[in-house]
Design a protein around this motif. Sequence first.
Motif, mmCIF file in Angstrom:
data_model
loop_
_atom_site.group_PDB
_atom_site.id
_atom_site.type_symbol
_atom_site.label_atom_id
_atom_site.label_comp_id
_atom_site.label_asym_id
_atom_site.label_seq_id
_atom_site.Cartn_x
_atom_site.Cartn_y
_atom_site.Cartn_z
ATOM 1 N N VAL A 80 0.637 -1.364 -0.085
ATOM 2 C CA VAL A 80 -0.037 -0.141 0.046
ATOM 3 C C VAL A 80 0.728 1.282 0.063
ATOM 4 C CG1 VAL A 80 -1.549 1.326 1.392
ATOM 5 C CG2 VAL A 80 -1.951 -1.055 1.096
ATOM 6 N N ARG A 81 2.037 1.243 0.772
ATOM 7 C CA ARG A 81 2.922 2.514 0.817
ATOM 8 C C ARG A 81 3.821 2.704 -0.428
ATOM 9 N NH1 ARG A 81 7.933 1.699 2.159
ATOM 10 N NH2 ARG A 81 8.376 -0.374 3.115
ATOM 11 N N ARG A 82 3.904 1.639 -1.191
ATOM 12 C CA ARG A 82 4.631 1.596 -2.457
ATOM 13 C C ARG A 82 3.813 2.590 -3.450
ATOM 14 N NH1 ARG A 82 7.997 -3.698 -3.538
ATOM 15 N NH2 ARG A 82 9.344 -3.627 -1.667
ATOM 16 N N PRO A 83 4.752 3.555 -4.304
ATOM 17 C CA PRO A 83 3.897 4.055 -5.518
ATOM 18 C C PRO A 83 3.886 3.000 -6.585
ATOM 19 C CG PRO A 83 6.392 4.626 -5.427
ATOM 20 C CD PRO A 83 6.117 3.903 -4.310
ATOM 21 N N PRO A 84 2.972 3.192 -7.586
ATOM 22 C CA PRO A 84 2.834 2.161 -8.401
ATOM 23 C C PRO A 84 4.165 2.242 -9.579
ATOM 24 C CG PRO A 84 1.445 4.009 -8.869
ATOM 25 C CD PRO A 84 2.041 4.221 -7.585
ATOM 26 N N SER A 85 4.636 1.025 -9.903
ATOM 27 C CA SER A 85 5.905 0.985 -10.577
ATOM 28 C C SER A 85 5.384 1.578 -12.216
ATOM 29 C CB SER A 85 6.316 -0.394 -10.819
ATOM 30 O OG SER A 85 5.521 -1.198 -11.528
ATOM 31 N N ARG A 86 6.383 2.095 -12.761
ATOM 32 C CA ARG A 86 6.048 2.484 -14.225
ATOM 33 C C ARG A 86 7.063 1.450 -15.247
ATOM 34 N NH1 ARG A 86 6.047 8.895 -15.263
ATOM 35 N NH2 ARG A 86 4.170 9.341 -13.701
ATOM 36 N N ASP A 87 6.553 0.350 -15.583
ATOM 37 C CA ASP A 87 7.108 -0.663 -15.972
ATOM 38 C C ASP A 87 7.190 -0.279 -17.602
ATOM 39 O OD1 ASP A 87 4.646 -1.557 -16.644
ATOM 40 O OD2 ASP A 87 4.922 -3.624 -15.962
ATOM 41 N N ASP B 34 6.178 -1.957 -20.238
ATOM 42 C CA ASP B 34 5.236 -2.561 -21.158
ATOM 43 C C ASP B 34 3.863 -1.513 -20.902
ATOM 44 O OD1 ASP B 34 6.079 -4.710 -21.847
ATOM 45 O OD2 ASP B 34 5.567 -6.104 -20.237
ATOM 46 N N SER B 35 3.778 -1.020 -19.573
ATOM 47 C CA SER B 35 2.390 -0.218 -19.404
ATOM 48 C C SER B 35 2.700 1.045 -19.994
ATOM 49 C CB SER B 35 2.024 -0.153 -17.730
ATOM 50 O OG SER B 35 3.212 0.374 -16.878
ATOM 51 N N LEU C 295 1.553 4.868 -24.387
ATOM 52 C CA LEU C 295 1.789 5.613 -25.684
ATOM 53 C C LEU C 295 1.232 5.053 -26.826
ATOM 54 C CD1 LEU C 295 5.829 5.949 -25.050
ATOM 55 C CD2 LEU C 295 3.975 7.615 -24.588
ATOM 56 N N GLU C 296 0.839 3.734 -27.037
ATOM 57 C CA GLU C 296 -0.083 3.380 -28.202
ATOM 58 C C GLU C 296 -1.447 3.918 -28.034
ATOM 59 O OE1 GLU C 296 0.501 1.439 -30.952
ATOM 60 O OE2 GLU C 296 2.945 1.703 -30.373
#
Length: 138
Positions: free
Chosen positions: A94-101, A103-104, A109-110
């Motif tokens: 819960v305390r971690r920010p969402p990751s920017r991998d 693929d997402s 961008l698509e």
Amino acid sequence: MAVSHSGTRKPPTPQQNEGEGAFSYPAQIRLTPHAERYLHQLATDLAAGFVEFAQLSPALRELHVFAFEQGRASLQPELDHANAEADRLYAELVRRPPSRDQDSLNASLEALKHRGAEAAAKRAAEIRAQIYSGQETK
């Protein structure tokens, strides 16, 4: 329903054969093969739900409850540890920010391409600039 020895009843000696509480148990209690099969099938059917707890005799209900409580008590430390670990992992998630991998990011961008190739390229450059400028400060 943990059972402790109260001290009021002494274990029976082999010579005692009469009176209340005068049971003498061998090193291993054996039942007839028929009784073993019956109890095994009864336990299986009870676990599977084919037999209801209320159908058991009072002695079998007492044995079942005692065995269940002893089993649960013996596993309680493991259960407490697993619950604490689950709580810790949930709090960490819960305390971690969402990751920017990648693929997402590429999927986002698509999705911009429907606005037109030029607008998509411009917005993609802006997003990449924001991401890379954020990584340099870390």
